[in-house]
Design a protein around this motif. Structure first.
Motif, PDB file in Angstrom:
ATOM      1  N   ASN A  58      10.841  83.545 -84.910  1.00 21.93           N
ATOM      2  CA  ASN A  58      10.611  84.172 -86.411  1.00 21.93           C
ATOM      3  C   ASN A  58       9.103  83.400 -86.046  1.00 21.93           C
ATOM      4  N   ASP A  59       8.237  84.306 -86.806  1.00 24.00           N
ATOM      5  CA  ASP A  59       6.878  84.442 -87.434  1.00 24.00           C
ATOM      6  C   ASP A  59       5.921  83.242 -87.356  1.00 24.00           C
ATOM      7  N   GLY A  60       6.595  82.094 -86.327  1.00 21.45           N
ATOM      8  CA  GLY A  60       5.559  81.222 -85.685  1.00 21.45           C
ATOM      9  C   GLY A  60       5.380  81.156 -85.049  1.00 21.45           C
ATOM     10  N   ALA A  61       6.138  82.113 -83.955  1.00 26.53           N
ATOM     11  CA  ALA A  61       6.008  81.884 -82.416  1.00 26.53           C
ATOM     12  C   ALA A  61       4.409  82.933 -81.595  1.00 26.53           C
ATOM     13  N   ASP A 107       0.646  74.258 -88.999  1.00 25.35           N
ATOM     14  CA  ASP A 107      -0.327  74.145 -87.654  1.00 25.35           C
ATOM     15  C   ASP A 107      -1.438  74.309 -87.422  1.00 25.35           C
ATOM     16  N   PHE A 108      -2.245  73.879 -86.491  1.00 24.65           N
ATOM     17  CA  PHE A 108      -4.086  74.195 -86.381  1.00 24.65           C
ATOM     18  C   PHE A 108      -4.189  73.097 -87.516  1.00 24.65           C
ATOM     19  N   PRO A 109      -4.109  72.063 -87.367  1.00 27.43           N
ATOM     20  CA  PRO A 109      -5.282  70.950 -88.524  1.00 27.43           C
ATOM     21  C   PRO A 109      -6.386  71.198 -87.878  1.00 27.43           C
ATOM     22  N   ASP A 110      -6.845  70.740 -86.672  1.00 29.17           N
ATOM     23  CA  ASP A 110      -7.948  72.123 -86.983  1.00 29.17           C
ATOM     24  C   ASP A 110      -8.231  73.054 -86.629  1.00 29.17           C
ATOM     25  N   VAL A 148      -6.762  83.514 -83.082  1.00 29.12           N
ATOM     26  CA  VAL A 148      -7.899  84.467 -83.964  1.00 29.12           C
ATOM     27  C   VAL A 148      -6.244  85.822 -84.259  1.00 29.12           C
ATOM     28  N   SER A 149      -5.402  85.939 -83.565  1.00 31.19           N
ATOM     29  CA  SER A 149      -4.483  86.594 -83.828  1.00 31.19           C
ATOM     30  C   SER A 149      -3.601  86.381 -84.454  1.00 31.19           C
ATOM     31  N   THR A 150      -3.858  84.947 -85.130  1.00 29.83           N
ATOM     32  CA  THR A 150      -3.002  84.490 -85.244  1.00 29.83           C
ATOM     33  C   THR A 150      -2.588  85.011 -86.698  1.00 29.83           C
ATOM     34  N   PRO A 151      -1.030  84.854 -87.907  1.00 29.67           N
ATOM     35  CA  PRO A 151      -1.048  86.287 -88.379  1.00 29.67           C
ATOM     36  C   PRO A 151      -1.025  85.444 -90.178  1.00 29.67           C
ATOM     37  N   TYR A 152      -0.691  84.198 -90.089  1.00 33.61           N
ATOM     38  CA  TYR A 152      -0.883  83.445 -91.149  1.00 33.61           C
ATOM     39  C   TYR A 152      -1.714  82.334 -91.232  1.00 33.61           C
ATOM     40  N   GLY A 153      -2.036  82.280 -92.993  1.00 26.95           N
ATOM     41  CA  GLY A 153      -2.532  81.190 -92.471  1.00 26.95           C
ATOM     42  C   GLY A 153      -2.760  79.336 -92.590  1.00 26.95           C
ATOM     43  N   GLN A 180      -3.991  89.753 -88.344  1.00 23.56           N
ATOM     44  CA  GLN A 180      -2.950  90.295 -87.733  1.00 23.56           C
ATOM     45  C   GLN A 180      -2.839  91.192 -86.820  1.00 23.56           C
ATOM     46  N   TYR A 181      -3.612  92.002 -87.313  1.00 22.72           N
ATOM     47  CA  TYR A 181      -3.756  93.761 -86.343  1.00 22.72           C
ATOM     48  C   TYR A 181      -5.420  94.109 -86.235  1.00 22.72           C
ATOM     49  N   GLY A 182      -6.186  93.208 -86.510  1.00 23.11           N
ATOM     50  CA  GLY A 182      -8.131  92.602 -85.849  1.00 23.11           C
ATOM     51  C   GLY A 182      -8.953  94.377 -86.285  1.00 23.11           C
ATOM     52  N   PRO A 183      -9.926  95.102 -86.035  1.00 18.98           N
ATOM     53  CA  PRO A 183     -10.564  94.803 -84.886  1.00 18.98           C
ATOM     54  C   PRO A 183     -10.753  92.492 -84.743  1.00 18.98           C
ATOM     55  N   PHE A 184     -10.468  92.333 -83.545  1.00 14.44           N
ATOM     56  CA  PHE A 184     -10.685  91.062 -83.312  1.00 14.44           C
ATOM     57  C   PHE A 184     -11.737  89.964 -82.776  1.00 14.44           C
TER      58      PHE A 184
END
Length: 337
Positions: A233-236, A290-293, A299-304, A316-320
């Motif tokens: 899934n998209d959280g992996a 995810d990621f309370p802090d 940086v490439s986590t595609p969801y806020g 999602q796609y960079g540049p990172f």
């Protein structure tokens, strides 16, 4: 002339020596029966177990054997198929679709030595986690399912298997097998058109033109689907371009690439990873927690949400590299993915 007493002493000595020899021989045979790997393993140093051979020689116990079956035939035992007695996974993947060679391949998030690294801090939960927590992270994300009870036979079997394949591993080897292969992050963003071309050329023969995978039997896959409804899934973690790039570089094309001899360049792995993750897949519920802090979010986590003002598309796609530079400058955090 030798006395009878001396002859008796000599005969006694011979008998004792013969008995010691027999005991030693039986001990060696017993060791061989229980641990044939001591006699057949490469003398140059520690190497992963020959799992199928050791299981065939009954060099394991019931719990380890069950753990092996769970990670290599996950959907059969824990998946949504009719054969599964307990459904904990939401797709028909197996654990070893990512953790290749039954968790013993370097560069593919090997399980060799993994138990030794726990408990450890997890940025995703912002807590100290156990190996059982980490396994359940995979269950909920890569397997798109639900958590295994920590005291269940299944959880104990998986941990037992991980411990078994790690027996005797020296520290330097443990480090070698850890995680994925690093890449030099390109300065540019993903080129989806380039990724599509590379996928068609190097990946589609196994994973299908539309990422649907190749079935082996029933609901099991010889090569897993990479997008669609029956995959991670998209959280992996594999839904992050940089993580997927590292995996691809060391392991794909399957049967050709290794950690030591990759086939794809860093940029090729990067573009393919972006292309694969441009398609729809199952949605992880509550992933916004995810990621309370948020400063610790890859940086490439595609969801806020994120602790920055960079766009969703750039995450999602960079540049990172600009995102990495931002966190280093503002928060003194050195991010690598």
């Amino acid at each position: 002339m030798i006395s009878v007493k001396k002859i008796a002493k000599r005969l006694f000595f011979v008998q004792v020596s013969f008995m010691v020899f027999i005991v030693a021989l039986l001990s060696v045979l017993l060791i061989y029966v229980n641990h044939p790997e001591y006699f057949i393993r490469n003398s140059k140093g520690w190497e992963p177990k020959d799992i199928t051979k050791e299981i065939a020689y009954h060099q394991t116990n019931e719990l380890v054997n069950y753990g092996y079956e769970l990670v290599t035939n996950t959907n059969k035992f824990l998946g949504p198929s009719k054969e599964s007695a307990k459904q904990y996974t939401g797709n028909n993947l197996t654990c070893t679709n990512c953790h290749l060679d039954a968790g013993t391949r370097a560069g593919a998030a090997s399980w060799i030595g993994v138990v030794n690294r726990f408990p450890q801090f997890s940025g995703r939960s912002n807590t100290v986690t156990t190996i059982e927590d980490r396994i359940n992270g995979c269950m909920e994300r890569s397997m798109n399912g639900k958590r295994l009870p920590k005291e269940s036979k299944e959880m104990k079997a998986i941990v037992s298997y991980m411990n078994w394949i790690s027996e005797g591993v020296p520290k330097n080897k443990e480090v070698y097998y850890k995680g994925f292969t690093k890449i030099e992050i390109p300065k540019r963003g993903v080129k989806l058109d380039k990724g599509a071309q590379l996928y068609a050329k190097k990946c589609a023969v196994c994973h299908g033109k539309n990422g649907e995978g190749l079935h082996k039997d029933g609901n099991s896959y010889q090569f897993p689907p990479l997008w669609g409804e029956d995959t991670f899934n998209d959280g992996a973690g594999m839904h992050r371009v940089l993580t997927a790039s590292q995996f691809l570089k060391a392991n794909m094309p399957y049967g050709q690439a290794t950690k030591e001899t990759p086939v794809l360049s860093d940029k090729e792995a990067y573009d393919i990873a972006g292309y694969i993750n441009s398609f729809k897949r199952p949605e992880k519920i509550n992933k916004q927690n995810d990621f309370p802090d948020r400063k610790l979010k890859p940086v490439s986590t595609p969801y806020g949400p994120w602790e920055d003002s960079f766009s969703e598309e750039q995450h999602q796609y960079g540049p990172f590299l600009p995102i990495i530079s931002y966190y280093k400058t503002k928060y003194h955090i050195n991010k690598t993915k």
